[in-house]
Design an enzyme around this catalytic site. Structure first.
Site, PDB file in Angstrom:
ATOM      1  CE  LYS A 170      -1.650   3.126   2.029  1.00 41.39           C
ATOM      2  NZ  LYS A 170      -1.483   4.568   1.625  1.00 41.39           N
ATOM      3  CD  GLU A 245      13.628   1.565   9.000  1.00 39.10           C
ATOM      4  OE1 GLU A 245      14.152   2.634   9.374  1.00 39.10           O
ATOM      5  OE2 GLU A 245      14.153   0.452   9.148  1.00 39.10           O
ATOM      6  CB  CYS A 279      13.141   9.755   7.957  1.00 37.92           C
ATOM      7  SG  CYS A 279      13.766   8.490   6.866  1.00 37.92           S
ATOM      8  CD  GLU A 369      10.466  13.144  10.847  1.00 41.70           C
ATOM      9  OE1 GLU A 369       9.383  12.579  11.049  1.00 41.70           O
ATOM     10  OE2 GLU A 369      11.457  12.570  10.371  1.00 41.70           O
TER      11      GLU A 369
HETATM   12  P1  NAP Z   1       2.053   8.797   7.328  1.00 43.05           P
HETATM   13  O1  NAP Z   1       0.623   9.183   7.442  1.00 43.05           O
HETATM   14  O2  NAP Z   1       2.688   8.101   8.456  1.00 43.05           O
HETATM   15  O3  NAP Z   1       2.187   7.941   5.993  1.00 43.05           O
HETATM   16  C1  NAP Z   1       2.983   6.801   5.765  1.00 43.05           C
HETATM   17  C2  NAP Z   1       2.164   5.692   5.124  1.00 43.05           C
HETATM   18  O4  NAP Z   1       1.226   5.170   6.070  1.00 43.05           O
HETATM   19  C3  NAP Z   1       1.321   6.144   3.936  1.00 43.05           C
HETATM   20  O5  NAP Z   1       1.213   5.104   3.002  1.00 43.05           O
HETATM   21  C4  NAP Z   1      -0.006   6.410   4.612  1.00 43.05           C
HETATM   22  O6  NAP Z   1      -1.098   6.464   3.730  1.00 43.05           O
HETATM   23  C5  NAP Z   1      -0.088   5.241   5.560  1.00 43.05           C
HETATM   24  N1  NAP Z   1      -1.033   5.425   6.662  1.00 43.05           N
HETATM   25  C6  NAP Z   1      -1.538   6.581   7.180  1.00 43.05           C
HETATM   26  N2  NAP Z   1      -2.372   6.311   8.195  1.00 43.05           N
HETATM   27  C7  NAP Z   1      -2.437   4.969   8.326  1.00 43.05           C
HETATM   28  C8  NAP Z   1      -3.130   4.085   9.197  1.00 43.05           C
HETATM   29  N3  NAP Z   1      -3.946   4.541  10.153  1.00 43.05           N
HETATM   30  N4  NAP Z   1      -2.934   2.748   9.055  1.00 43.05           N
HETATM   31  C9  NAP Z   1      -2.103   2.281   8.115  1.00 43.05           C
HETATM   32  N5  NAP Z   1      -1.426   3.060   7.256  1.00 43.05           N
HETATM   33  C10 NAP Z   1      -1.586   4.390   7.358  1.00 43.05           C
HETATM   34  O7  NAP Z   1       2.907  10.048   6.997  1.00 43.05           O
HETATM   35  P2  NAP Z   1       2.395  11.355   6.220  1.00 43.05           P
HETATM   36  O8  NAP Z   1       1.020  11.764   6.672  1.00 43.05           O
HETATM   37  O9  NAP Z   1       2.520  11.131   4.789  1.00 43.05           O
HETATM   38  O10 NAP Z   1       3.464  12.417   6.709  1.00 43.05           O
HETATM   39  C11 NAP Z   1       3.340  13.022   7.985  1.00 43.05           C
HETATM   40  C12 NAP Z   1       4.685  13.151   8.676  1.00 43.05           C
HETATM   41  O11 NAP Z   1       5.285  11.866   8.812  1.00 43.05           O
HETATM   42  C13 NAP Z   1       5.720  13.939   7.939  1.00 43.05           C
HETATM   43  O12 NAP Z   1       5.604  15.297   8.130  1.00 43.05           O
HETATM   44  C14 NAP Z   1       6.993  13.386   8.523  1.00 43.05           C
HETATM   45  O13 NAP Z   1       7.292  14.005   9.726  1.00 43.05           O
HETATM   46  C15 NAP Z   1       6.669  11.967   8.763  1.00 43.05           C
HETATM   47  N6  NAP Z   1       7.192  11.078   7.693  1.00 43.05           N
HETATM   48  C16 NAP Z   1       8.297  10.353   7.938  1.00 43.05           C
HETATM   49  C17 NAP Z   1       8.805   9.535   6.955  1.00 43.05           C
HETATM   50  C18 NAP Z   1      10.019   8.711   7.165  1.00 43.05           C
HETATM   51  O14 NAP Z   1      10.633   8.284   6.208  1.00 43.05           O
HETATM   52  N7  NAP Z   1      10.406   8.417   8.377  1.00 43.05           N
HETATM   53  C19 NAP Z   1       8.211   9.477   5.712  1.00 43.05           C
HETATM   54  C20 NAP Z   1       7.059  10.225   5.483  1.00 43.05           C
HETATM   55  C21 NAP Z   1       6.565  11.018   6.488  1.00 43.05           C
HETATM   56  P3  NAP Z   1      -1.493   7.926   3.132  1.00 43.05           P
HETATM   57  O15 NAP Z   1      -0.461   8.226   2.136  1.00 43.05           O
HETATM   58  O16 NAP Z   1      -2.833   7.737   2.557  1.00 43.05           O
HETATM   59  O17 NAP Z   1      -1.481   8.890   4.285  1.00 43.05           O
END
Ligand code: NAP
Ligand code: MG
Length: 462
Positions: A170, A245, A279, A369
């Site tokens: 996903k 991660e 990250c 972050e």
């Molecule tokens: P996120 O919501 O954690 O997204 C990561 C993945 O998880 C996406 O595929 C997301 O789908 C999915 N996801 C979201 N909610 C979920 C749930 N309840 N159950 C299962 N999967 C779920 O991150 P984001 O909203 O894109 O970004 C928010 C913040 O996360 C950023 O500002 C940053 O601080 C952090 N981030 C960190 C990393 C890293 O590499 N460590 C990468 C991205 C973001 P959707 O795309 O539909 O939301």
């Protein structure tokens, strides 16, 4: 941009179960470039069933043959590299040159490393009177973010396939097009039907259904700590393996003996690259009192050069979030020396390359972050102080140490509570384990450590 209107399940593109779609937006000009289906619980269920059905045969496929398929996958990625770069640039907004070098280069290197590892790895070992077999865990649910969209897919799928696992992916809702392209590449590489499956969709719907599905044996997640915590809890309740991660707030520690100009310039480049959406970015620069003013001046000058070159952040929400952090930094008393909260362009989700000086460890911008092009420069008095500041967050993903001699830098690096440290600007190594201490995650990706996440052991005694 071309997009599939279905899901890749059991070796073919199938119509999605529901009618909803997700609009894919180019963050550089805010135009809708494609639509992909928004997966439902039914799509996830069909994909998990396909992965389950394909598992026994794939697990029993000789490692050399699995290696050959991963090698073929790598070759398809190489053959389609221009298309991949253009796709990532369109949906993530990164400058095309950076897409080629990193968003294409890293996944090709990682796929190549797993083609080699699958062929050479010891899936069996002798321990005294026992033979230990390393067997695939089963069906993997992979959930990936948008910031390095293809790299993060390959960093999960390649070792999973090498181990003999089957996968349901996903991908992030913001970057589904490169995930569809990856599914095409898997197909072209001759990976058997059902071994890899793709369900595009929203995190709280398709992602949550996948993480909680009883047919999934291991959940591998990269993304925010908030969602990671939820996924860990769901997996824990089901006694399911999980790899997380998560975020980071890494320190770039410049010791007084270092080449200051080089350390500052590489440090600024590290934070601005990919518009700060990394990250492992070194978002806190730690400089000794005696060199502080010089470092701040050098960093401000370096950041200014990124004004025209930097790409947008991924979406409007991230742009708002990052600008909110910049405002918070000003409110809490940090000193802006480059950039600021104003949007630098009318169109596109751009944020000015921003540098704060006089950042104190307790400030929000030093703890949370930000995930944007924002650097905090912090002052330390002695090594003990530097170490306290460097280790003083809930995160522990990466970091950097600069010193006049390597031994001095290594001694400091060994005291950092973090999973990766670059010594005097050391290069990215696609085979070195990547992952976090503390709240930056659980488990490791890349190389043989990444492969072992997808294996479980069975001991036979003789
Ligand atoms: P996120 O919501 O954690 O997204 C990561 C993945 O998880 C996406 O595929 C997301 O789908 C999915 N996801 C979201 N909610 C979920 C749930 N309840 N159950 C299962 N999967 C779920 O991150 P984001 O909203 O894109 O970004 C928010 C913040 O996360 C950023 O500002 C940053 O601080 C952090 N981030 C960190 C990393 C890293 O590499 N460590 C990468 C991205 C973001 P959707 O795309 O539909 O939301
Ligand atoms: Mg999200």
């Amino acid at each position: 941009m071309k997009a599939h209107d279905g899901m890749y399940i059991d070796g073919e593109w199938r119509p999605a179960a529901g009618p909803d779609t997700i609009a894919v937006v180019n963050p550089a000009d805010e135009q809708v470039i494609a639509h992909v289906p928004a997966g439902t619980i039914e799509d996830v269920d069909a994909a998990v069933r396909a992965a389950r059905a394909a598992f026994p045969a794939w697990a029993a496929t000789p490692p050399a043959e699995r290696a050959a398929r991963i090698g073929a996958l790598r070759d398809v990625l190489v053959a389609r590299k221009d298309e991949i770069a253009e796709t990532v640039t369109a949906e993530l907004g990164s400058p095309l040159k950076f897409s080629h070098a990193v968003h294409v280069g890293a996944p090709i290197a990682v796929a190549g490393s797993y083609a080699d590892l699958a062929a050479s790895y010891a899936f069996e070992e002798k321990v005294g009177n026992s033979t230990v077999h390393l067997e695939p865990v089963g069906v993997v649910g992979a959930i990936t973010p948008w910031n390095y969209p293809l790299h993060q897919i390959v960093a999960k799928v390649a070792p999973a396939l090498a181990a003999g696992c089957t996968v349901v992916l996903k991908p992030a809702e913001d970057t589904p097009l490169v995930a569809q392209l990856f599914a095409e590449a898997v197909h072209e590489a001759g990976v058997p039907a059902g071994v890899f499956n793709l369900v595009t969709g929203l995190g709280p719907v398709a992602g949550q259904a996948l993480a909680g599905h009883e047919g999934v044996d291991l959940v591998s997640f990269t993304g925010s700590t908030a969602v990671g915590r939820q996924i860990g809890a769901t997996a824990g309740a089901a006694v399911k393996r999980v790899a997380l991660e998560l975020g980071g707030k890494s320190a770039n520690v410049i010791l007084p003996s270092a080449d200051l100009a080089k350390a500052v310039n590489v440090g600024v480049a590290n934070v601005m690259s990919n518009s700060g959406q990394t990250c492992s970015a070194w978002t806190r620069m730690l400089v000794h009192d005696s060199q502080y003013d010089e470092a701040v001046a050098l960093a401000a000058e370096a950041a200014a050069k990124y004004g025209e070159r930097i790409g947008p952040v991924v979406n409007a929400k991230q742009q708002e979030r990052v600008r909110g952090y910049i405002e918070k930094g000003v409110t809490e008393g940090a000193r802006l020396v480059a950039g600021g909260p104003e949007a630098p362009r009318e169109q596109g989700y751009f944020v000015s390359p921003t540098v704060f000086a006089d950042v104190r460890p307790e400030m929000t911008i030093a703890q949370e972050e930000i995930f944007g092009p924002v650097l905090s420069i912090m002052r330390y008095e002695d090594e003990a102080d530097a170490l306290r500041i460097a280790n003083g967050t809930v995160y522990g993903l990466a970091g950097a140490v600069w010193a006049g001699d390597e031994t001095e830098a290594v001694a400091f690096a060994r005291r950092l509570d973090t999973g990766q440290v670059d010594i005097n600007g050391g290069r990215f190594n696609p085979r070195a384990p990547f992952g976090g201490y503390k709240q930056s995650g659980v488990g490791r990706e890349l190389g043989s450590h990444g492969l072992s996440e997808y294996l479980q052991t069975k001991s036979l005694q003789f």
